[in-house]
Design a protein around this motif. Sequence first.
Motif, short mmCIF file in Angstrom:
data_model
loop_
_atom_site.label_atom_id
_atom_site.label_comp_id
_atom_site.label_asym_id
_atom_site.label_seq_id
_atom_site.Cartn_x
_atom_site.Cartn_y
_atom_site.Cartn_z
N MET A 124 0.86 -1.21 0.00
CA MET A 124 0.00 0.00 0.00
C MET A 124 0.88 1.25 0.00
O MET A 124 1.80 1.36 0.81
CB MET A 124 -0.88 -0.04 1.25
CG MET A 124 -2.03 0.96 1.29
SD MET A 124 -3.14 0.99 -0.13
CE MET A 124 -3.74 -0.72 -0.14
N PRO A 125 0.63 2.19 -0.94
CA PRO A 125 1.49 3.39 -1.00
C PRO A 125 1.38 4.23 0.28
O PRO A 125 0.31 4.28 0.89
CB PRO A 125 0.90 4.16 -2.19
CG PRO A 125 -0.45 3.59 -2.42
CD PRO A 125 -0.42 2.19 -1.94
N THR B 151 1.51 7.74 2.72
CA THR B 151 0.82 9.02 2.60
C THR B 151 1.65 10.08 1.89
O THR B 151 1.14 10.84 1.07
CB THR B 151 0.42 9.52 4.01
OG1 THR B 151 -0.30 8.46 4.66
CG2 THR B 151 -0.47 10.74 3.93
N TYR C 213 3.96 9.71 -0.41
CA TYR C 213 3.96 9.46 -1.85
C TYR C 213 2.62 9.86 -2.47
O TYR C 213 2.58 10.50 -3.53
CB TYR C 213 4.24 7.97 -2.12
CG TYR C 213 3.92 7.54 -3.53
CD1 TYR C 213 4.79 7.83 -4.59
CD2 TYR C 213 2.73 6.88 -3.82
CE1 TYR C 213 4.48 7.46 -5.88
CE2 TYR C 213 2.41 6.51 -5.11
CZ TYR C 213 3.29 6.81 -6.14
OH TYR C 213 2.98 6.44 -7.43
N LEU C 214 1.51 9.51 -1.78
CA LEU C 214 0.18 9.84 -2.32
C LEU C 214 -0.01 11.34 -2.46
O LEU C 214 -0.54 11.82 -3.46
CB LEU C 214 -0.91 9.24 -1.42
CG LEU C 214 -1.16 7.75 -1.60
CD1 LEU C 214 -2.11 7.24 -0.54
CD2 LEU C 214 -1.72 7.46 -2.99
N ILE C 215 0.48 12.10 -1.45
CA ILE C 215 0.35 13.56 -1.52
C ILE C 215 1.16 14.11 -2.69
O ILE C 215 0.68 14.94 -3.47
CB ILE C 215 0.78 14.21 -0.18
CG1 ILE C 215 -0.24 13.86 0.92
CG2 ILE C 215 0.91 15.72 -0.32
CD1 ILE C 215 0.17 14.24 2.32
N ALA C 216 2.38 13.59 -2.87
CA ALA C 216 3.22 14.04 -3.98
C ALA C 216 2.57 13.69 -5.32
O ALA C 216 2.60 14.48 -6.27
CB ALA C 216 4.60 13.41 -3.87
N ALA C 217 1.96 12.50 -5.40
CA ALA C 217 1.32 12.08 -6.64
C ALA C 217 0.12 12.97 -6.97
O ALA C 217 -0.06 13.39 -8.12
CB ALA C 217 0.89 10.61 -6.54
N VAL C 218 -0.69 13.28 -5.94
CA VAL C 218 -1.84 14.17 -6.16
C VAL C 218 -1.34 15.54 -6.62
O VAL C 218 -1.85 16.11 -7.58
CB VAL C 218 -2.70 14.30 -4.87
CG1 VAL C 218 -3.73 15.41 -5.02
CG2 VAL C 218 -3.40 12.98 -4.56
N THR D 225 1.38 16.31 -8.16
CA THR D 225 1.87 16.23 -9.54
C THR D 225 0.72 16.29 -10.53
O THR D 225 0.73 17.07 -11.50
CB THR D 225 2.64 14.90 -9.74
OG1 THR D 225 3.66 14.81 -8.74
CG2 THR D 225 3.26 14.82 -11.11
N ALA D 226 -0.31 15.45 -10.28
CA ALA D 226 -1.45 15.41 -11.20
C ALA D 226 -2.17 16.76 -11.24
O ALA D 226 -2.59 17.23 -12.30
CB ALA D 226 -2.41 14.30 -10.79
N VAL D 227 -2.30 17.40 -10.06
CA VAL D 227 -2.98 18.70 -10.00
C VAL D 227 -2.18 19.75 -10.79
O VAL D 227 -2.74 20.50 -11.59
CB VAL D 227 -3.16 19.17 -8.54
CG1 VAL D 227 -3.63 20.62 -8.49
CG2 VAL D 227 -4.15 18.28 -7.81
N VAL E 51 -0.01 19.43 -13.26
CA VAL E 51 -0.04 19.23 -14.71
C VAL E 51 -1.43 19.58 -15.27
O VAL E 51 -1.55 20.30 -16.27
CB VAL E 51 0.34 17.77 -15.07
CG1 VAL E 51 0.13 17.51 -16.55
CG2 VAL E 51 1.77 17.48 -14.67
N THR E 52 -2.48 19.09 -14.59
CA THR E 52 -3.84 19.33 -15.08
C THR E 52 -4.19 20.81 -15.07
O THR E 52 -4.71 21.36 -16.05
CB THR E 52 -4.86 18.55 -14.21
OG1 THR E 52 -4.50 17.17 -14.22
CG2 THR E 52 -6.26 18.70 -14.75
N PHE F 63 -5.21 7.21 -12.49
CA PHE F 63 -4.36 7.64 -11.38
C PHE F 63 -4.43 6.63 -10.23
O PHE F 63 -3.40 6.27 -9.65
CB PHE F 63 -4.84 9.02 -10.92
CG PHE F 63 -4.07 9.60 -9.77
CD1 PHE F 63 -2.90 10.31 -9.98
CD2 PHE F 63 -4.52 9.44 -8.46
CE1 PHE F 63 -2.19 10.85 -8.93
CE2 PHE F 63 -3.82 9.98 -7.40
CZ PHE F 63 -2.65 10.68 -7.64
N LEU G 271 6.73 9.45 -10.07
CA LEU G 271 6.00 10.69 -10.31
C LEU G 271 6.12 11.16 -11.75
O LEU G 271 5.19 11.75 -12.30
CB LEU G 271 6.49 11.79 -9.35
CG LEU G 271 6.25 11.52 -7.86
CD1 LEU G 271 6.71 12.71 -7.03
CD2 LEU G 271 4.78 11.23 -7.58
#
Lengths: 109, 247
Positions: free
Chosen positions: A1-2, A4, A6-11, A13-15, A17-18, B76, B86
């Motif tokens: 399970m990833p 927290t 990493y999950l915050i960094a991933a969110v 990143t996606a935010v 770029v979008t 995602f 990332l």
Amino acid sequence: MPDTGYLIAAVATAVAVTWALRALPFALLAPLRSSPLVVYLRKVMPVGVMVVLTVYTLRDFDPHLPDRAWPTALALAFTVVLHLWRRNVLLSIAGGTVVHVLLASAVFG
Amino acid sequence: MVTPTDDHAGTAPSPPAPRTLRTDLRRAFEDSGSVGLGAYPMGVAFGVLVAHSGLPWWWASVFSGFIYAGSLEFLFLGLVLSTTPLASIATTAFLVNFRHVFYALSFPLHRVRGRVGKAYSTFALSDEAYAVTAGEAARSYPGRRILWLQVFIHCYWAGGATTGALLGSVIPDGVKGLDFAVTALFAVLAIDVFRTRRDIPTPLLALACALVARFVFPGQLLLAGFALFTAGLPARYLLTREERTRA
């Protein structure tokens, strides 16, 4: 399970770029508006992107594992036929998923 | 996400009423109804998947509220569950959401006042928000009506995802194969965008690129598939232009 962090960094990143893709063109795109290549890409890209993404979601499809391959193949065929017939996005996705769950959990499970 | 919508904009000639907050709110709510019928259940589906992935339910609210880009969120979820680097997440977000670049050509951002308002308006420029403001009529909407419209759609999606995540914990573990919803989503979207243009070589080119990527670069299917496809498109553009000039 990833974790927290990493999950915050991933969110984030996606935010980033979008949001950039949604906001920057208001400033940058005006001069390219009439470029024939940009017009062409705008027309043809979406269908190709959706096809690549569909194949990506099917990447684990393996004909040597019939218990998993049959539900996927049958549910995909069902989804496509249902969508060509009724043209209702939600109905097609819900119908295809129900067929897949039934086949994967009860019939081949 | 691309959801078919009725464009209310064209059918609602606004009588010259006083521009009150209530009028703007009511109109925004009415405008958002048609896409809400699609966004809310889709959010529920996403929330159910989050619950089944084993993440705590509130991550569904975080993903849907902050990323707020439907089809990207479905991908995602799979990417973060396998702790994808990332850089790959950034590339995927770029390619999946690249279409938003073209929304700037017609979205009535000039009606929205203030830096905060404009910032939120671009942040929440989802497919649905674009779809209900794409009509000619929206170019004269008050900025407040556009902003509220975006707030409503944002709430439908994030609210749906939260509902789904809370409900999802109730679905027993014996239920397998819910993730097929993601495949169905993209297959259905592919059919819908194909219908608008009936261009057969492009989806075939994309399919070939994806299959080559699947077998040659199995670990990097998404990246390799998109790279091949985006390199192939300008090539095809040049080839067909040559044909056009020769004809």
